[in-house]
Design a protein around this motif. Structure first.
Motif, PDB file in Angstrom:
ATOM      1  N   GLY A  73       4.720   7.000   0.010  1.00  0.00           N
ATOM      2  CA  GLY A  73       2.991   7.444  -0.333  1.00  0.00           C
ATOM      3  C   GLY A  73       2.735   8.800  -0.453  1.00  0.00           C
ATOM      4  N   TRP A  74       1.698   9.357  -0.881  1.00  0.00           N
ATOM      5  CA  TRP A  74       2.024  10.339  -1.098  1.00  0.00           C
ATOM      6  C   TRP A  74       1.199  11.686  -0.062  1.00  0.00           C
ATOM      7  N   ARG A  75       0.805  10.532   1.501  1.00  0.00           N
ATOM      8  CA  ARG A  75      -0.153  11.242   2.119  1.00  0.00           C
ATOM      9  C   ARG A  75       1.148  11.583   3.158  1.00  0.00           C
ATOM     10  N   ILE A  76       0.950  13.205   3.301  1.00  0.00           N
ATOM     11  CA  ILE A  76       1.935  13.125   4.589  1.00  0.00           C
ATOM     12  C   ILE A  76       2.011  12.914   6.185  1.00  0.00           C
ATOM     13  N   ARG A  77      -0.061  12.161   6.389  1.00  0.00           N
ATOM     14  CA  ARG A  77       0.177  12.063   8.245  1.00  0.00           C
ATOM     15  C   ARG A  77      -0.285  10.194   8.107  1.00  0.00           C
ATOM     16  N   LYS A  78       0.594   9.866   6.656  1.00  0.00           N
ATOM     17  CA  LYS A  78       0.469   8.206   6.927  1.00  0.00           C
ATOM     18  C   LYS A  78       2.520   7.442   6.426  1.00  0.00           C
ATOM     19  N   LYS A  79       2.133   6.908   7.285  1.00  0.00           N
ATOM     20  CA  LYS A  79       3.987   6.860   7.368  1.00  0.00           C
ATOM     21  C   LYS A  79       4.180   5.028   7.341  1.00  0.00           C
ATOM     22  N   TYR A  80       4.730   4.249   6.679  1.00  0.00           N
ATOM     23  CA  TYR A  80       5.499   3.036   6.180  1.00  0.00           C
ATOM     24  C   TYR A  80       7.063   2.387   6.535  1.00  0.00           C
ATOM     25  N   PHE A  81       6.706   1.389   7.062  1.00  0.00           N
ATOM     26  CA  PHE A  81       8.077   1.064   7.431  1.00  0.00           C
ATOM     27  C   PHE A  81       8.290  -0.528   6.910  1.00  0.00           C
ATOM     28  N   LEU A  82       9.512  -0.713   6.492  1.00  0.00           N
ATOM     29  CA  LEU A  82       9.177  -1.954   6.797  1.00  0.00           C
ATOM     30  C   LEU A  82      10.057  -3.144   7.618  1.00  0.00           C
ATOM     31  N   MET A  83       9.092  -3.866   7.447  1.00  0.00           N
ATOM     32  CA  MET A  83       9.253  -4.798   9.303  1.00  0.00           C
ATOM     33  C   MET A  83       9.760  -6.374   8.495  1.00  0.00           C
ATOM     34  N   LYS A  84       9.630  -7.321   9.144  1.00  0.00           N
ATOM     35  CA  LYS A  84      10.278  -8.333   9.487  1.00  0.00           C
ATOM     36  C   LYS A  84       9.613  -9.108  11.070  1.00  0.00           C
ATOM     37  N   LYS A  86      10.676 -11.670  14.149  1.00  0.00           N
ATOM     38  CA  LYS A  86      11.334 -12.205  14.698  1.00  0.00           C
ATOM     39  C   LYS A  86      12.103 -13.908  14.126  1.00  0.00           C
ATOM     40  N   ASN A  87      10.975 -14.681  14.414  1.00  0.00           N
ATOM     41  CA  ASN A  87      11.332 -15.975  13.984  1.00  0.00           C
ATOM     42  C   ASN A  87      11.278 -16.441  12.491  1.00  0.00           C
ATOM     43  N   GLN A  88      10.924 -15.343  11.666  1.00  0.00           N
ATOM     44  CA  GLN A  88      10.713 -15.582  10.505  1.00  0.00           C
ATOM     45  C   GLN A  88      11.586 -14.554   9.640  1.00  0.00           C
ATOM     46  N   PRO A  89      12.840 -14.120   9.738  1.00  0.00           N
ATOM     47  CA  PRO A  89      13.533 -13.113   9.575  1.00  0.00           C
ATOM     48  C   PRO A  89      13.385 -13.417   7.988  1.00  0.00           C
ATOM     49  N   LYS A  90      13.467 -13.692   6.864  1.00  0.00           N
ATOM     50  CA  LYS A  90      13.657 -13.324   5.462  1.00  0.00           C
ATOM     51  C   LYS A  90      12.083 -12.930   5.479  1.00  0.00           C
ATOM     52  N   GLU A  91      11.213 -13.107   5.904  1.00  0.00           N
ATOM     53  CA  GLU A  91       9.638 -12.622   5.103  1.00  0.00           C
ATOM     54  C   GLU A  91      10.477 -11.082   5.619  1.00  0.00           C
ATOM     55  N   ARG A  92       9.932 -10.157   4.623  1.00  0.00           N
ATOM     56  CA  ARG A  92       9.169  -9.218   4.187  1.00  0.00           C
ATOM     57  C   ARG A  92       8.467  -8.188   4.408  1.00  0.00           C
ATOM     58  N   LEU A  93       7.333  -7.737   5.187  1.00  0.00           N
ATOM     59  CA  LEU A  93       5.588  -7.252   5.626  1.00  0.00           C
ATOM     60  C   LEU A  93       6.005  -5.179   5.612  1.00  0.00           C
ATOM     61  N   LEU A 140      -2.738   1.001  12.142  1.00  0.00           N
ATOM     62  CA  LEU A 140      -2.182   0.919  11.895  1.00  0.00           C
ATOM     63  C   LEU A 140      -2.437  -0.594  11.913  1.00  0.00           C
ATOM     64  N   LEU A 141      -1.964  -1.055  10.410  1.00  0.00           N
ATOM     65  CA  LEU A 141      -1.866  -2.027   9.708  1.00  0.00           C
ATOM     66  C   LEU A 141      -0.746  -2.969   8.454  1.00  0.00           C
ATOM     67  N   ILE A 142      -0.458  -4.098   8.908  1.00  0.00           N
ATOM     68  CA  ILE A 142       0.647  -5.213   8.746  1.00  0.00           C
ATOM     69  C   ILE A 142       0.374  -5.504   7.068  1.00  0.00           C
ATOM     70  N   ARG A 143       0.743  -5.487   5.822  1.00  0.00           N
ATOM     71  CA  ARG A 143       0.406  -6.628   4.468  1.00  0.00           C
ATOM     72  C   ARG A 143       1.881  -6.867   4.130  1.00  0.00           C
ATOM     73  N   MET A 144       2.289  -8.011   3.540  1.00  0.00           N
ATOM     74  CA  MET A 144       3.303  -8.125   2.821  1.00  0.00           C
ATOM     75  C   MET A 144       3.663  -7.237   2.043  1.00  0.00           C
ATOM     76  N   PHE A 145       5.144  -7.759   2.281  1.00  0.00           N
ATOM     77  CA  PHE A 145       5.533  -6.337   1.240  1.00  0.00           C
ATOM     78  C   PHE A 145       6.285  -7.158   0.202  1.00  0.00           C
ATOM     79  N   ASN A 146       5.403  -6.844  -0.917  1.00  0.00           N
ATOM     80  CA  ASN A 146       5.060  -6.937  -2.391  1.00  0.00           C
ATOM     81  C   ASN A 146       7.033  -6.345  -3.213  1.00  0.00           C
ATOM     82  N   GLU A 147       7.875  -7.237  -4.201  1.00  0.00           N
ATOM     83  CA  GLU A 147       9.415  -6.471  -4.202  1.00  0.00           C
ATOM     84  C   GLU A 147       8.523  -6.040  -5.731  1.00  0.00           C
ATOM     85  N   LYS A 148       7.758  -6.320  -6.515  1.00  0.00           N
ATOM     86  CA  LYS A 148       6.859  -5.826  -7.896  1.00  0.00           C
ATOM     87  C   LYS A 148       6.416  -4.133  -7.667  1.00  0.00           C
ATOM     88  N   GLY A 149       5.409  -3.996  -6.360  1.00  0.00           N
ATOM     89  CA  GLY A 149       4.891  -3.084  -6.489  1.00  0.00           C
ATOM     90  C   GLY A 149       3.535  -3.318  -7.051  1.00  0.00           C
TER      91      GLY A 149
END
Length: 432
Positions: A73-84, A86-93, A140-149
């Protein structure tokens, strides 16, 4: 250490910095800000974000970090992490963390309640929030990861996980979208803006990176930004125009930027835009003129409802069965209304300061110009000549009176000389 050499280098460095700071993306880059203002940008924001995220995981053990998404992202004070999960290891958020901005006017209690309300917001053109929480200093917010962007990734043919600078700062190929895509995506974005405006929910953060693409559907991101009080991506543009002074008009102006990028595959070189390049349809240019032209920026923005009625969007058929839902309690609606007014008040004050600074700069520039210096020299010479003539007249009058007095032997006091005719003000202020 030759003085001429140093002066030349200094001028070159200034030109280099001018180019960087006039580039909208580069000027927001952390490295640039740290170089120009090291005192205010000395903190390690990634480390601060990790501390907050780690504290969150202690109370929510079902989530797990896969990897940090560095600088996406463009914001200095906003950070992103790829998540999963534990009981659904294939889904990315994607987890996003951000601290408070200068426009955070909600009380801590109302702020936290509204952040936690975001997962309940259901709309066909809003990207769903899976989880949201906040404390007194961040959210802190969590959303589904979208491969298309995002829509910006589509326009620039970029990979969503790449850093922001790499994706968008120097695209290899500049190409706009098809007319039907422009019409459909534009209509969808306007529909969701109207929904938020009708709900009294302030947004003010529309740009192509905040529009997620899900098939042929656009979904708006980052509704939390206005609650956090974060500055808009396009603030440096609309803060120049005093008629763009409400969050609704900010959204419309930002929509103009989005439409320009969808049409031409790149942002405008400067705003306002004097003339628009050839577009797929004159209907596109009509909307662009109503949001980005000199006249629009000077006189004010149309409403979202007005844009929806324009030929570019009025014939677009939207096929969605999903019913929008976003229940905001009355107390929180009132808190949002007051916060919105405070945000707008600060914007108006900033616009006033910029306007005053511009006037002062223009006056100083005019005062120091070669033409003005010549004009002042001519006026000074004329004034000097007039003074000399007046002094001569006064001296002659005194000499004449003293002679008359001595000749007649009269004891009466001297008659004061008549005042010289004042110089014409029209002559003094006439332009040369």
């Amino acid at each position: 250490m030759d003085r001429e050499f140093i002066a030349e280098r200094q001028k070159g460095l200034q030109n280099y910095l001018n180019v960087i700071t006039t580039n909208h993306i580069l000027s927001n880059c952390e490295l640039v800000k740290k170089f120009l203002d090291p005192n205010n940008y000395s903190a390690n924001y990634t480390e601060i974000a990790l501390q907050h995220v780690s504290m969150f995981f202690r109370s929510e053990p079902k989530w797990e970090v896969v990897e940090p998404l560095k600088d996406i992202g463009w914001r200095i004070r906003k950070k992103y992490f790829l998540m999963k999960i534990k009981n659904q290891p294939k889904e990315r958020l994607v987890l996003s963390w951000a601290d408070l901005g200068p426009d955070k006017y909600l009380s801590d209690k109302d702020f936290q309640c509204l952040i936690k309300l975001l997962p309940s917001c259901l709309h066909p053109y809003i990207y769903r929030v899976t989880f949201a929480t906040a404390n007194e200093s961040s959210a802190l917010l969590i959303r589904m990861f979208n491969e298309k962007g995002t829509l910006k990734d589509l326009i620039y043919k970029a990979k969503p996980k790449d850093p922001f600078l790499k994706k968008y700062c120097n695209p290899k190929k500049v190409q706009g979208l098809e007319l039907q895509q422009i019409k459909t995506y534009g209509r969808q974005v306007l529909e969701v803006l109207k929904f938020l405006h009708d709900k009294g929910f302030p947004y003010g953060h529309l740009h192509a990176s905040n529009v997620m693409l899900d098939g042929d559907t656009c979904r708006l991101l980052d509704l939390e930004n206005s609650l956090l009080g974060l500055p808009s991506f396009y603030r440096s543009y609309f803060s120049q125009f005093r008629k763009i002074n409400t969050l609704e008009s900010v959204d419309v102006h930002c929509f103009g930027h989005l439409l320009y990028e969808m049409t031409y595959g790149r942002p405008p070189d400067s705003v306002p835009v004097d003339s628009f390049p050839p577009a797929p349809s004159m209907a596109v240019v009509a909307v662009l003129e109503s949001t980005l032209s000199c006249e629009a920026c000077k006189n004010g923005m149309p409403t979202v409802s007005r844009l929806l009625q324009m030929p570019l969007f009025s014939d677009v058929l939207l096929t969605t069965s999903e019913k929008p839902q976003f229940k905001i309690p009355t107390k929180l609606k009132e808190a949002l209304r007051i916060a919105k007014e405070c945000i707008e008040k600060r914007l108006i004050e900033e616009q006033k300061q910029i306007h005053q600074h511009r006037r002062l700069t223009r006056a100083q520039s005019h005062h120091g110009s070669e033409e003005e210096r010549k004009r002042r020299k001519i006026l000074a010479r004329k004034k000097s000549k007039r003074s000399a003539v007046e002094n001569n007249e006064e001296h002659s009058a005194k000499y004449s009176n003293s002679n008359n007095s001595a000749g007649s032997g009269a004891s009466s006091p001297l008659t004061s000389p008549s005042s010289p005719t004042p110089p014409s003000t029209a002559v003094e202020h006439a332009p040369f």
